[in-house]
Write a protein that holds these residues in place. Structure first.
Motif, mmCIF file in Angstrom:
data_model
loop_
_atom_site.group_PDB
_atom_site.id
_atom_site.type_symbol
_atom_site.label_atom_id
_atom_site.label_comp_id
_atom_site.label_asym_id
_atom_site.label_seq_id
_atom_site.Cartn_x
_atom_site.Cartn_y
_atom_site.Cartn_z
ATOM 1 N N UNK A 70 -4.384 3.462 -13.890
ATOM 2 C CA UNK A 70 -2.946 3.308 -13.688
ATOM 3 C C UNK A 70 -2.241 4.647 -13.455
ATOM 4 N N UNK A 71 -1.332 4.661 -12.492
ATOM 5 C CA UNK A 71 -0.592 5.878 -12.125
ATOM 6 C C UNK A 71 0.859 5.510 -11.821
ATOM 7 N N UNK A 72 1.688 6.539 -11.653
ATOM 8 C CA UNK A 72 3.031 6.297 -11.146
ATOM 9 C C UNK A 72 2.990 6.304 -9.620
ATOM 10 N N UNK A 73 4.012 5.702 -9.035
ATOM 11 C CA UNK A 73 3.993 5.535 -7.577
ATOM 12 C C UNK A 73 3.900 6.859 -6.833
ATOM 13 N N UNK A 117 -1.036 -2.946 -7.875
ATOM 14 C CA UNK A 117 -1.947 -3.379 -8.944
ATOM 15 C C UNK A 117 -2.310 -2.202 -9.839
ATOM 16 N N UNK A 118 -2.174 -0.963 -9.333
ATOM 17 C CA UNK A 118 -2.558 0.201 -10.134
ATOM 18 C C UNK A 118 -1.350 1.034 -10.574
ATOM 19 N N UNK A 119 -0.154 0.454 -10.479
ATOM 20 C CA UNK A 119 1.035 1.218 -10.873
ATOM 21 C C UNK A 119 1.426 0.881 -12.318
ATOM 22 N N UNK A 120 1.740 1.919 -13.087
ATOM 23 C CA UNK A 120 2.158 1.745 -14.479
ATOM 24 C C UNK A 120 3.292 0.727 -14.577
ATOM 25 N N UNK A 121 3.227 -0.186 -15.562
ATOM 26 C CA UNK A 121 4.273 -1.205 -15.681
ATOM 27 C C UNK A 121 5.679 -0.603 -15.748
ATOM 28 N N UNK A 166 -3.182 -10.053 -5.251
ATOM 29 C CA UNK A 166 -2.213 -9.982 -6.339
ATOM 30 C C UNK A 166 -0.841 -9.852 -5.690
ATOM 31 N N UNK A 167 -0.328 -8.632 -5.556
ATOM 32 C CA UNK A 167 0.926 -8.458 -4.822
ATOM 33 C C UNK A 167 0.682 -8.683 -3.327
#
Ligand code: GLA
Length: 694
Positions: free
Chosen positions: A45-48, A144-148, A651-652
């Motif tokens: 998970x990462x930020x955009x 799918x890999x972006x921090x909530x 997913x998205x």
């Protein structure tokens, strides 16, 4: 009130329910626990802004063969082809780092291109072909890999946006100086054309069905300059619009070639506009990484790298790394077989019938492809057509079925006639399949088990409900009849629309037919090819359909307006009649209200609560009848690098977007010789095919 007691009260009031009948009814419960089956990959998970940013780099590079075009005076230098501040993929987020040029990704698809005019509603055959052609204002696949905490659409053609203080408008800034694949500037002319002449024009429906309601009822668009426009809203902070700007609903087309064909700008007719760019029209201008340069019917579509692509890696290499893309025109089942065998490179393993064989073959350490299962978010439902006032112009028989579809006993009868255990086993045995109540999937962000109503399989219960809906076998032929006053008491006959391109769709639909027959209901399959099925679905000329659920069922935040009949054309199974009227049932109106409140709310706790209400309304009232849900697996040939771990097949968006193909590459020592048009670039729009430097 629980549905059973409500149903029973209603029936008792109507005086149709002898106590003995109700003794047979099996009470609804929560869904049965699915078998254990853990997803295999976990995203990092990462930020955009760790994935990509926009900035100028000191220098830019391109493949050598492209430089030959520049040297021959056929193409401006790479720095002039790129925007002043291109989109920059950060090496730090690339699983295998900066890539090298070359090689091909060989896709196999089951769809067929109708033509290139996506804006006019034409399909390109799916399987990632359109995702690679059209770029959209925002992007959601990689989320799918972006921090909530940072979960919001990624910028794309829209580089940034600002809300007005009162939230009633959103100013959108486009990337400046990006160009279409033929060198024409991308700017608000393209935005204006897409909005006015496709979204707002009632005669045009873009491929994924964008309508004004997609962007919120009353929303208007105002152009402020060549790279800036503003949305004005009727409600404050409709953040959903950022998702509506993503894949499917705001991917502008090349107005410089589309506009002259559109009737509002001198084009002949809407039909002619739609069909102006048939599949053999080569080099259609795109903003995507690859351009169609060859088409052979029922054989292949070949695409070559877009020399004006506006994305680079953080060392200044113009993307994509892959010079060519193939879309073999075959079947979806063949996509699985070829990807596993290594004659194709990619598959979303989504047809459960192929799981066992694919798993067996991929278990071999020498297998050419890696296979990774994700969560259980491939799911199918049976949708009743809920329009009672004329969508699709039903005849007397079809209208009688619509009336039944709108009867809650009838829907309860249908759901209790379906043995989901048996249905799942008919696809594949083993730990894959779960029984699905409908609505949101277990394990997804907004799912709440306590709000999910599951009607267990019971033929007795189904028959009791059908009787309460007024259906009995009056002629003793084993099938239920309408009451005498409806169609003269004829047998109930239902058609079930299904996409014949997928084994799973056909198998599930056949299972439904067989199970309903056991309950005394006659169902006939209407099996159509993907493109014809989509047209029939949208025309409303069907009684029931079975299909794989779209993204909103998984993410809720994407295509939120499609979760209910919030507008005349937003729902998959209840649209307005010709006069634009929607005859919502009371619980559908409640669903619409809940969805609209969800869209208007910025309070996470309230949004969670609203989705609980949505789930209860959906599953209790059977807006759609859930069948089964199961995990899909991503199959990618092992020679490809930069495939992000834990990338879901859906997913998205689909995996073809999620894996960010423009930064996927093949290391030099693993490159293979699959290029059909080496050393070429796309030619001029409408010309025969690719162009050479010499
Ligand atoms: C079809 C396929 C999916 C995916 C999408 C992408 O629907 O079945 O697996 O490839 O196309 O558009």
């Amino acid at each position: 009130m629980r549905p059973q007691s409500r149903a029973m009260t209603a029936a008792l009031l109507m005086g149709v329910a002898p106590v003995a009948l109700w003794a047979q009814v099996v009470e609804p419960t929560t869904p049965p626990a699915p078998p254990e089956f853990a997803a295999q990959g976990e995203p990092v998970f990462v930020n955009r802004d760790e994935i990509y940013t926009y900035r100028a780099l000191p220098e830019y590079h391109e493949p050598e063969f492209v430089t030959a075009f520049v040297e021959a005076g056929k193409l401006p230098p790479v720095a002039e082809r790129l925007p002043a501040e291109p989109l920059v993929y950060e090496a730090g987020n690339m699983p295998d780092g900066i890539g090298v040029y070359g090689d091909v990704m060989r896709h196999v698809i089951g769809g067929r291109p109708e033509g290139w005019n996506y804006v006019g509603g034409q399909s390109q055959g799916w399987g990632g072909i359109d995702i690679g052609l059209y770029e959209c204002l925002t992007r959601t696949g990689p989320l799918f890999q972006v921090n909530p905490e940072d979960l919001q659409p990624l910028p794309n053609l829209a580089r940034s946006w600002e809300w007005s203080e009162d939230g009633m408008s959103l100013t959108v800034n486009l990337i400046e100086g990006a160009k279409w694949s033929d060198g024409d500037p991308f700017d608000t002319e393209d935005i204006e054309f897409y909005w006015n002449d496709a979204v707002v024009d009632p005669e045009v429906t873009p491929l994924n069905g964008a309508s004004p309601e997609t962007f919120g009822v009353g929303t208007t668009l105002e152009v402020l300059g060549p790279y800036q426009f503003r949305f004005n809203f009727a409600t404050a902070f409709p953040e959903q619009v950022l998702y509506a700007m993503a894949y499917g609903t705001f991917c502008p087309g090349p107005s410089h070639v589309l506009k002259p064909q559109h009737p509002a700008h001198g084009g002949q007719s809407y039909e002619a506009f739609r069909n102006a760019f048939p599949p053999d029209y080569m080099n259609f201008p795109v903003m995507g990484a690859w351009v169609p340069v060859e088409y052979r019917p029922d054989d292949i579509v070949v695409m070559r790298r877009n020399p004006y692509y506006w994305k680079v890696d953080s060392e200044g290499n113009q993307l994509p790394y892959l010079d060519e893309m193939h879309y073999r025109l075959s079947t979806w089942a063949d996509r699985d077989v070829q990807a596993v065998a290594g004659t194709g490179d990619f598959s979303n393993l989504e047809q459960a019938e192929n799981f066992v064989e694919s798993l067996r073959r991929s278990a071999d350490p020498e297998a050419p492809a890696r296979l990774e299962f994700g969560p259980r978010i491939i799911g199918y439902s049976l949708y009743p057509n809920l329009s009672g006032n004329g969508w699709g112009a039903p005849d007397a028989r079809a209208q009688a079925i619509r009336d039944l579809n709108r009867n809650e006993h009838f829907r309860m009868g249908v759901t209790q006639a379906i043995d989901r255990q048996r249905l799942g086993e008919s696809l594949v045995k083993g730990p894959f399949i779960a029984q699905y109540a409908g609505g949101l999937y277990p394990g997804t962000a907004y799912y709440d088990e306590a709000s999910t109503v599951f009607y267990p399989y019971s033929l007795e219960s189904a028959k009791a409900h059908f009787e309460a809906a007024g259906l009995t076998d009056t002629d003793g032929n084993g099938f239920l009849n309408h009451p005498a006053e409806v169609l003269g008491g004829a047998d109930v006959q239902i058609t079930l629309l299904v996409n014949g391109d997928y084994e799973t769709d056909k198998n599930l639909a056949s299972g439904v037919v067989a199970m309903l027959e056991e309950a005394g209901i006659q169902v006939a399959l209407n099996q159509l090819s993907g493109n014809d099925r989509d047209a029939t679905r949208d025309a409303g000329t069907w009684d029931w359909q079975v299909f794989r659920n779209p993204t909103e069922i998984i993410t809720v935040v994407q295509n939120t307006t499609q979760l209910a009949p919030t507008g005349p054309t937003t729902s998959w199974n209840h649209r307005a009649n010709e006069a634009g009227e929607l005859d919502l049932l009371p619980w559908e109106q409640e669903m619409v209200d809940v969805v609209n409140r969800f869209i208007a709310s910025r309070d996470p706790a309230e949004r969670t609560e609203l989705m609980k209400q949505y789930q209860r309304l959906y599953t209790e009232n059977l807006y759609g009848v859930g069948l089964v849900n199961y995990p899909g697996a991503l199959v990618v040939n092992k020679r490809f690098a930069n495939i992000p771990p834990g990338a879901p097949i859906f997913q998205f968006n689909w995996a073809e977007d999620n894996i960010m193909r423009e930064r996927v590459f093949v290391p030099e020592d693993r490159q293979q010789d699959h290029e059909l048009h080496p050393d070429t670039l796309p030619g001029a729009p409408g010309s025969a095919g690719p162009a050479t430097a010499s």
